[in-house]
Scaffold this motif. Structure first.
Motif, PDB file in Angstrom:
ATOM      1  N   GLY A  48      -5.374  -6.797  19.793  1.00 18.24           N
ATOM      2  CA  GLY A  48      -6.172  -6.100  18.796  1.00 18.24           C
ATOM      3  C   GLY A  48      -5.736  -4.684  18.508  1.00 18.24           C
ATOM      4  N   HIS A  49      -4.673  -4.231  19.200  1.00 22.53           N
ATOM      5  CA  HIS A  49      -4.234  -2.838  19.054  1.00 22.53           C
ATOM      6  C   HIS A  49      -2.873  -2.711  18.363  1.00 22.53           C
ATOM      7  CE1 HIS A  49      -7.136  -0.541  21.699  1.00 22.53           C
ATOM      8  NE2 HIS A  49      -7.474  -1.792  21.927  1.00 22.53           N
ATOM      9  N   PHE A  50      -2.301  -3.807  17.888  1.00 17.69           N
ATOM     10  CA  PHE A  50      -0.939  -3.743  17.333  1.00 17.69           C
ATOM     11  C   PHE A  50      -0.867  -4.580  16.059  1.00 17.69           C
ATOM     12  CE2 PHE A  50       3.515  -4.658  16.830  1.00 17.69           C
ATOM     13  CZ  PHE A  50       4.177  -3.562  17.360  1.00 17.69           C
ATOM     14  N   GLU A  51      -0.252  -4.008  15.015  1.00 22.45           N
ATOM     15  CA  GLU A  51      -0.046  -4.724  13.755  1.00 22.45           C
ATOM     16  C   GLU A  51       1.364  -4.444  13.255  1.00 22.45           C
ATOM     17  OE1 GLU A  51      -2.037  -6.677  11.872  1.00 22.45           O
ATOM     18  OE2 GLU A  51      -4.036  -6.414  12.771  1.00 22.45           O
ATOM     19  N   THR A  52       2.029  -5.499  12.760  1.00 23.31           N
ATOM     20  CA  THR A  52       3.353  -5.358  12.160  1.00 23.31           C
ATOM     21  C   THR A  52       3.237  -5.504  10.653  1.00 23.31           C
ATOM     22  OG1 THR A  52       4.419  -6.316  14.123  1.00 23.31           O
ATOM     23  CG2 THR A  52       5.711  -6.249  12.104  1.00 23.31           C
ATOM     24  N   ILE A  53       3.861  -4.593   9.917  1.00 28.44           N
ATOM     25  CA  ILE A  53       3.772  -4.584   8.451  1.00 28.44           C
ATOM     26  C   ILE A  53       5.159  -4.828   7.846  1.00 28.44           C
ATOM     27  CG2 ILE A  53       3.110  -3.271   6.408  1.00 28.44           C
ATOM     28  CD1 ILE A  53       0.781  -3.849   8.323  1.00 28.44           C
ATOM     29  N   ASP A  54       5.251  -5.814   6.959  1.00 27.54           N
ATOM     30  CA  ASP A  54       6.491  -6.079   6.218  1.00 27.54           C
ATOM     31  C   ASP A  54       6.550  -5.107   5.042  1.00 27.54           C
ATOM     32  OD1 ASP A  54       8.516  -7.024   4.545  1.00 27.54           O
ATOM     33  OD2 ASP A  54       8.155  -9.114   5.076  1.00 27.54           O
ATOM     34  N   CYS A  55       7.614  -4.311   4.989  1.00 21.49           N
ATOM     35  CA  CYS A  55       7.700  -3.250   3.971  1.00 21.49           C
ATOM     36  C   CYS A  55       8.709  -3.551   2.863  1.00 21.49           C
ATOM     37  CB  CYS A  55       8.063  -1.917   4.649  1.00 21.49           C
ATOM     38  SG  CYS A  55       6.807  -1.338   5.802  1.00 21.49           S
ATOM     39  N   HIS A  56       8.943  -4.826   2.562  1.00 23.07           N
ATOM     40  CA  HIS A  56       9.924  -5.160   1.538  1.00 23.07           C
ATOM     41  C   HIS A  56       9.368  -5.070   0.115  1.00 23.07           C
ATOM     42  CE1 HIS A  56      12.147  -6.830   4.994  1.00 23.07           C
ATOM     43  NE2 HIS A  56      13.206  -6.621   4.242  1.00 23.07           N
ATOM     44  N   GLU A  57       8.062  -5.088  -0.012  1.00 22.28           N
ATOM     45  CA  GLU A  57       7.454  -5.045  -1.346  1.00 22.28           C
ATOM     46  C   GLU A  57       7.349  -3.602  -1.852  1.00 22.28           C
ATOM     47  OE1 GLU A  57       6.975  -7.822  -2.863  1.00 22.28           O
ATOM     48  OE2 GLU A  57       7.421  -9.043  -1.102  1.00 22.28           O
ATOM     49  N   ALA A  58       6.776  -3.460  -3.023  1.00 20.86           N
ATOM     50  CA  ALA A  58       6.567  -2.125  -3.600  1.00 20.86           C
ATOM     51  C   ALA A  58       5.599  -1.330  -2.718  1.00 20.86           C
ATOM     52  CB  ALA A  58       6.012  -2.254  -5.018  1.00 20.86           C
ATOM     53  N   VAL A  59       5.654  -0.010  -2.845  1.00 21.80           N
ATOM     54  CA  VAL A  59       4.837   0.875  -2.009  1.00 21.80           C
ATOM     55  C   VAL A  59       3.364   0.493  -2.056  1.00 21.80           C
ATOM     56  CG1 VAL A  59       3.974   3.234  -1.750  1.00 21.80           C
ATOM     57  CG2 VAL A  59       6.410   2.827  -2.135  1.00 21.80           C
ATOM     58  N   GLU A  60       2.851   0.206  -3.269  1.00 20.76           N
ATOM     59  CA  GLU A  60       1.431  -0.108  -3.420  1.00 20.76           C
ATOM     60  C   GLU A  60       1.071  -1.398  -2.694  1.00 20.76           C
ATOM     61  OE1 GLU A  60       3.534   0.512  -5.846  1.00 20.76           O
ATOM     62  OE2 GLU A  60       2.913   2.521  -6.483  1.00 20.76           O
ATOM     63  N   GLU A  61       1.953  -2.393  -2.760  1.00 27.82           N
ATOM     64  CA  GLU A  61       1.691  -3.675  -2.107  1.00 27.82           C
ATOM     65  C   GLU A  61       1.774  -3.529  -0.586  1.00 27.82           C
ATOM     66  OE1 GLU A  61       4.167  -6.712  -3.736  1.00 27.82           O
ATOM     67  OE2 GLU A  61       3.658  -6.208  -5.799  1.00 27.82           O
ATOM     68  N   VAL A  62       2.729  -2.735  -0.134  1.00 24.18           N
ATOM     69  CA  VAL A  62       2.841  -2.484   1.306  1.00 24.18           C
ATOM     70  C   VAL A  62       1.580  -1.779   1.797  1.00 24.18           C
ATOM     71  CG1 VAL A  62       4.073  -1.198   3.099  1.00 24.18           C
ATOM     72  CG2 VAL A  62       5.362  -2.387   1.308  1.00 24.18           C
ATOM     73  N   TYR A  63       1.087  -0.844   0.988  1.00 24.73           N
ATOM     74  CA  TYR A  63      -0.105  -0.111   1.405  1.00 24.73           C
ATOM     75  C   TYR A  63      -1.318  -1.028   1.537  1.00 24.73           C
ATOM     76  CZ  TYR A  63      -3.948   3.137   1.723  1.00 24.73           C
ATOM     77  OH  TYR A  63      -5.071   3.781   2.157  1.00 24.73           O
ATOM     78  N   GLU A  64      -1.414  -2.032   0.701  1.00 28.79           N
ATOM     79  CA  GLU A  64      -2.527  -2.974   0.816  1.00 28.79           C
ATOM     80  C   GLU A  64      -2.503  -3.654   2.191  1.00 28.79           C
ATOM     81  OE1 GLU A  64      -5.274  -3.739  -1.064  1.00 28.79           O
ATOM     82  OE2 GLU A  64      -4.628  -1.848  -1.973  1.00 28.79           O
ATOM     83  N   SER A  65      -1.298  -4.018   2.639  1.00 30.99           N
ATOM     84  CA  SER A  65      -1.165  -4.633   3.971  1.00 30.99           C
ATOM     85  C   SER A  65      -1.516  -3.627   5.058  1.00 30.99           C
ATOM     86  CB  SER A  65       0.261  -5.148   4.182  1.00 30.99           C
ATOM     87  OG  SER A  65       0.576  -6.153   3.251  1.00 30.99           O
TER      88      SER A  65
END
Length: 318
Positions: free
Chosen positions: A285-302
């Motif tokens: 519950g303390h770790f999340e991985t974010i895929d940053c290949h999309e546009a900045v706005e889409e990455v921010y949603e994740s």
């Protein structure tokens, strides 16, 4: 020295003063017997020095006795720090009654204040989110967006070090400036102390959550932070390929040298932080991985959804 024979007798053992004296006296008698074949006087002098200490009939003995008890209390507090505030060695505070001198009482009061501040800080600590990832992956942008929407305190370690290095009132300013100019790693203890102070400043400003960007890089940094600041922290790992990083930066993918350079940076980051990542992932519950290949706005949603899960998790743990 008797501990080498009879072991360390602590308040937790519930041994009376009389029993403790007999055990330690037995230990010194045994040491005296061991040393006798080599030197008759050493064993005798050691026991006599111990008896002088126990009887406290000289100024030297009284001083050493108080220092010994203070050392026990200090060591107990260091154990409290090493266990991240999860252990309370209150039983060692009983030694306080044995401190009689004015100087000893002054030291004791300083320690009491430090210990009180330690537990108060542990109880009221702001949740921290480490934001880590390879160079140019977009950490700064995402942190700025989170800070704007959620009102989080955003700490960039690089910015903090530069700020303090240019502060004429900061006692280590010149040392920090030298480290930065000479590309020398700043001591871990100093880095964590600066972060701790900035987190405290943020708490006074009403910042209840903290984003820390560019930290930790190593297990040593993480262990120091967990011991001196707090243990349970959240982590956002931002992931992106070399091609994705170059596209975000508007650089040409046809430039093989540029792509190779970006790939190497990512590989170096992954190798250097593999153990760190595994350690951080281990806390559910303390770790999340974010895929940053999309546009900045889409990455921010994740990123935003991940942070909302952190907020829910922290609320559930209260």
């Amino acid at each position: 020295m008797a501990e080498s024979v009879v072991g360390d007798i602590t308040p937790h053992d519930q041994v009376t003063d009389e029993e403790k004296y007999k055990l330690e006296d037995s230990g010194f008698r045994y040491l005296e017997s061991l040393l006798k074949p080599f030197n008759d006087e050493i064993g005798v002098s050691l026991r006599e020095a111990w008896l002088e200490y126990e009887n406290r009939e000289t100024k030297e003995a009284k001083y050493v006795y108080e220092v010994d008890k203070l050392e026990c209390i200090i060591q107990a507090h260091e154990y409290e720090q090493r266990t991240h505030g999860e252990k309370d060695f209150e039983e060692f505070q009983g030694y306080s009654s044995k401190i009689k001198s004015s100087m000893g009482k002054e030291w004791l009061e300083l320690l009491r204040q430090e210990r009180q501040a330690h537990f108060s800080k542990r109880r009221n600590r702001s949740p921290v989110i480490f934001v880590i990832g390879a160079p140019d992956v977009g950490k700064k942008t995402q942190c700025a967006l989170l800070s704007k929407e959620f009102g989080f305190l955003h700490i960039s370690l690089d910015d903090l070090l530069r700020e303090r290095s240019n502060d004429p009132t900061y006692p280590h300013a010149k040392f920090l400036k030298d480290c930065l100019e000479e590309n020398v790693i700043v001591p871990v203890g100093l880095v964590v102390k600066l972060l701790d102070e900035r987190i405290d400043e943020g708490a006074k400003e009403g910042k209840r959550w903290v984003l820390v960007r560019g930290f930790p890089d190593t297990m040593q940094q993480l262990y120091e932070f967990e011991e001196k600041v707090q243990k349970a922290n959240y982590t956002l790992l931002l992931n992106c390929s070399a091609a994705g990083i170059l596209q975000r930066g508007g650089r040409s993918l046809s430039d093989a040298g540029t792509e190779l350079e970006a790939t190497k940076k990512i590989q170096d980051f992954q190798v250097q932080t593999a153990e760190l990542e595994n350690h951080l992932r281990a806390v559910k519950g303390h770790f999340e991985t974010i895929d940053c290949h999309e546009a900045v706005e889409e990455v921010y949603e994740s990123v935003r959804r991940a942070v909302e899960r952190f907020l829910q998790h922290a609320e559930a743990e209260k």
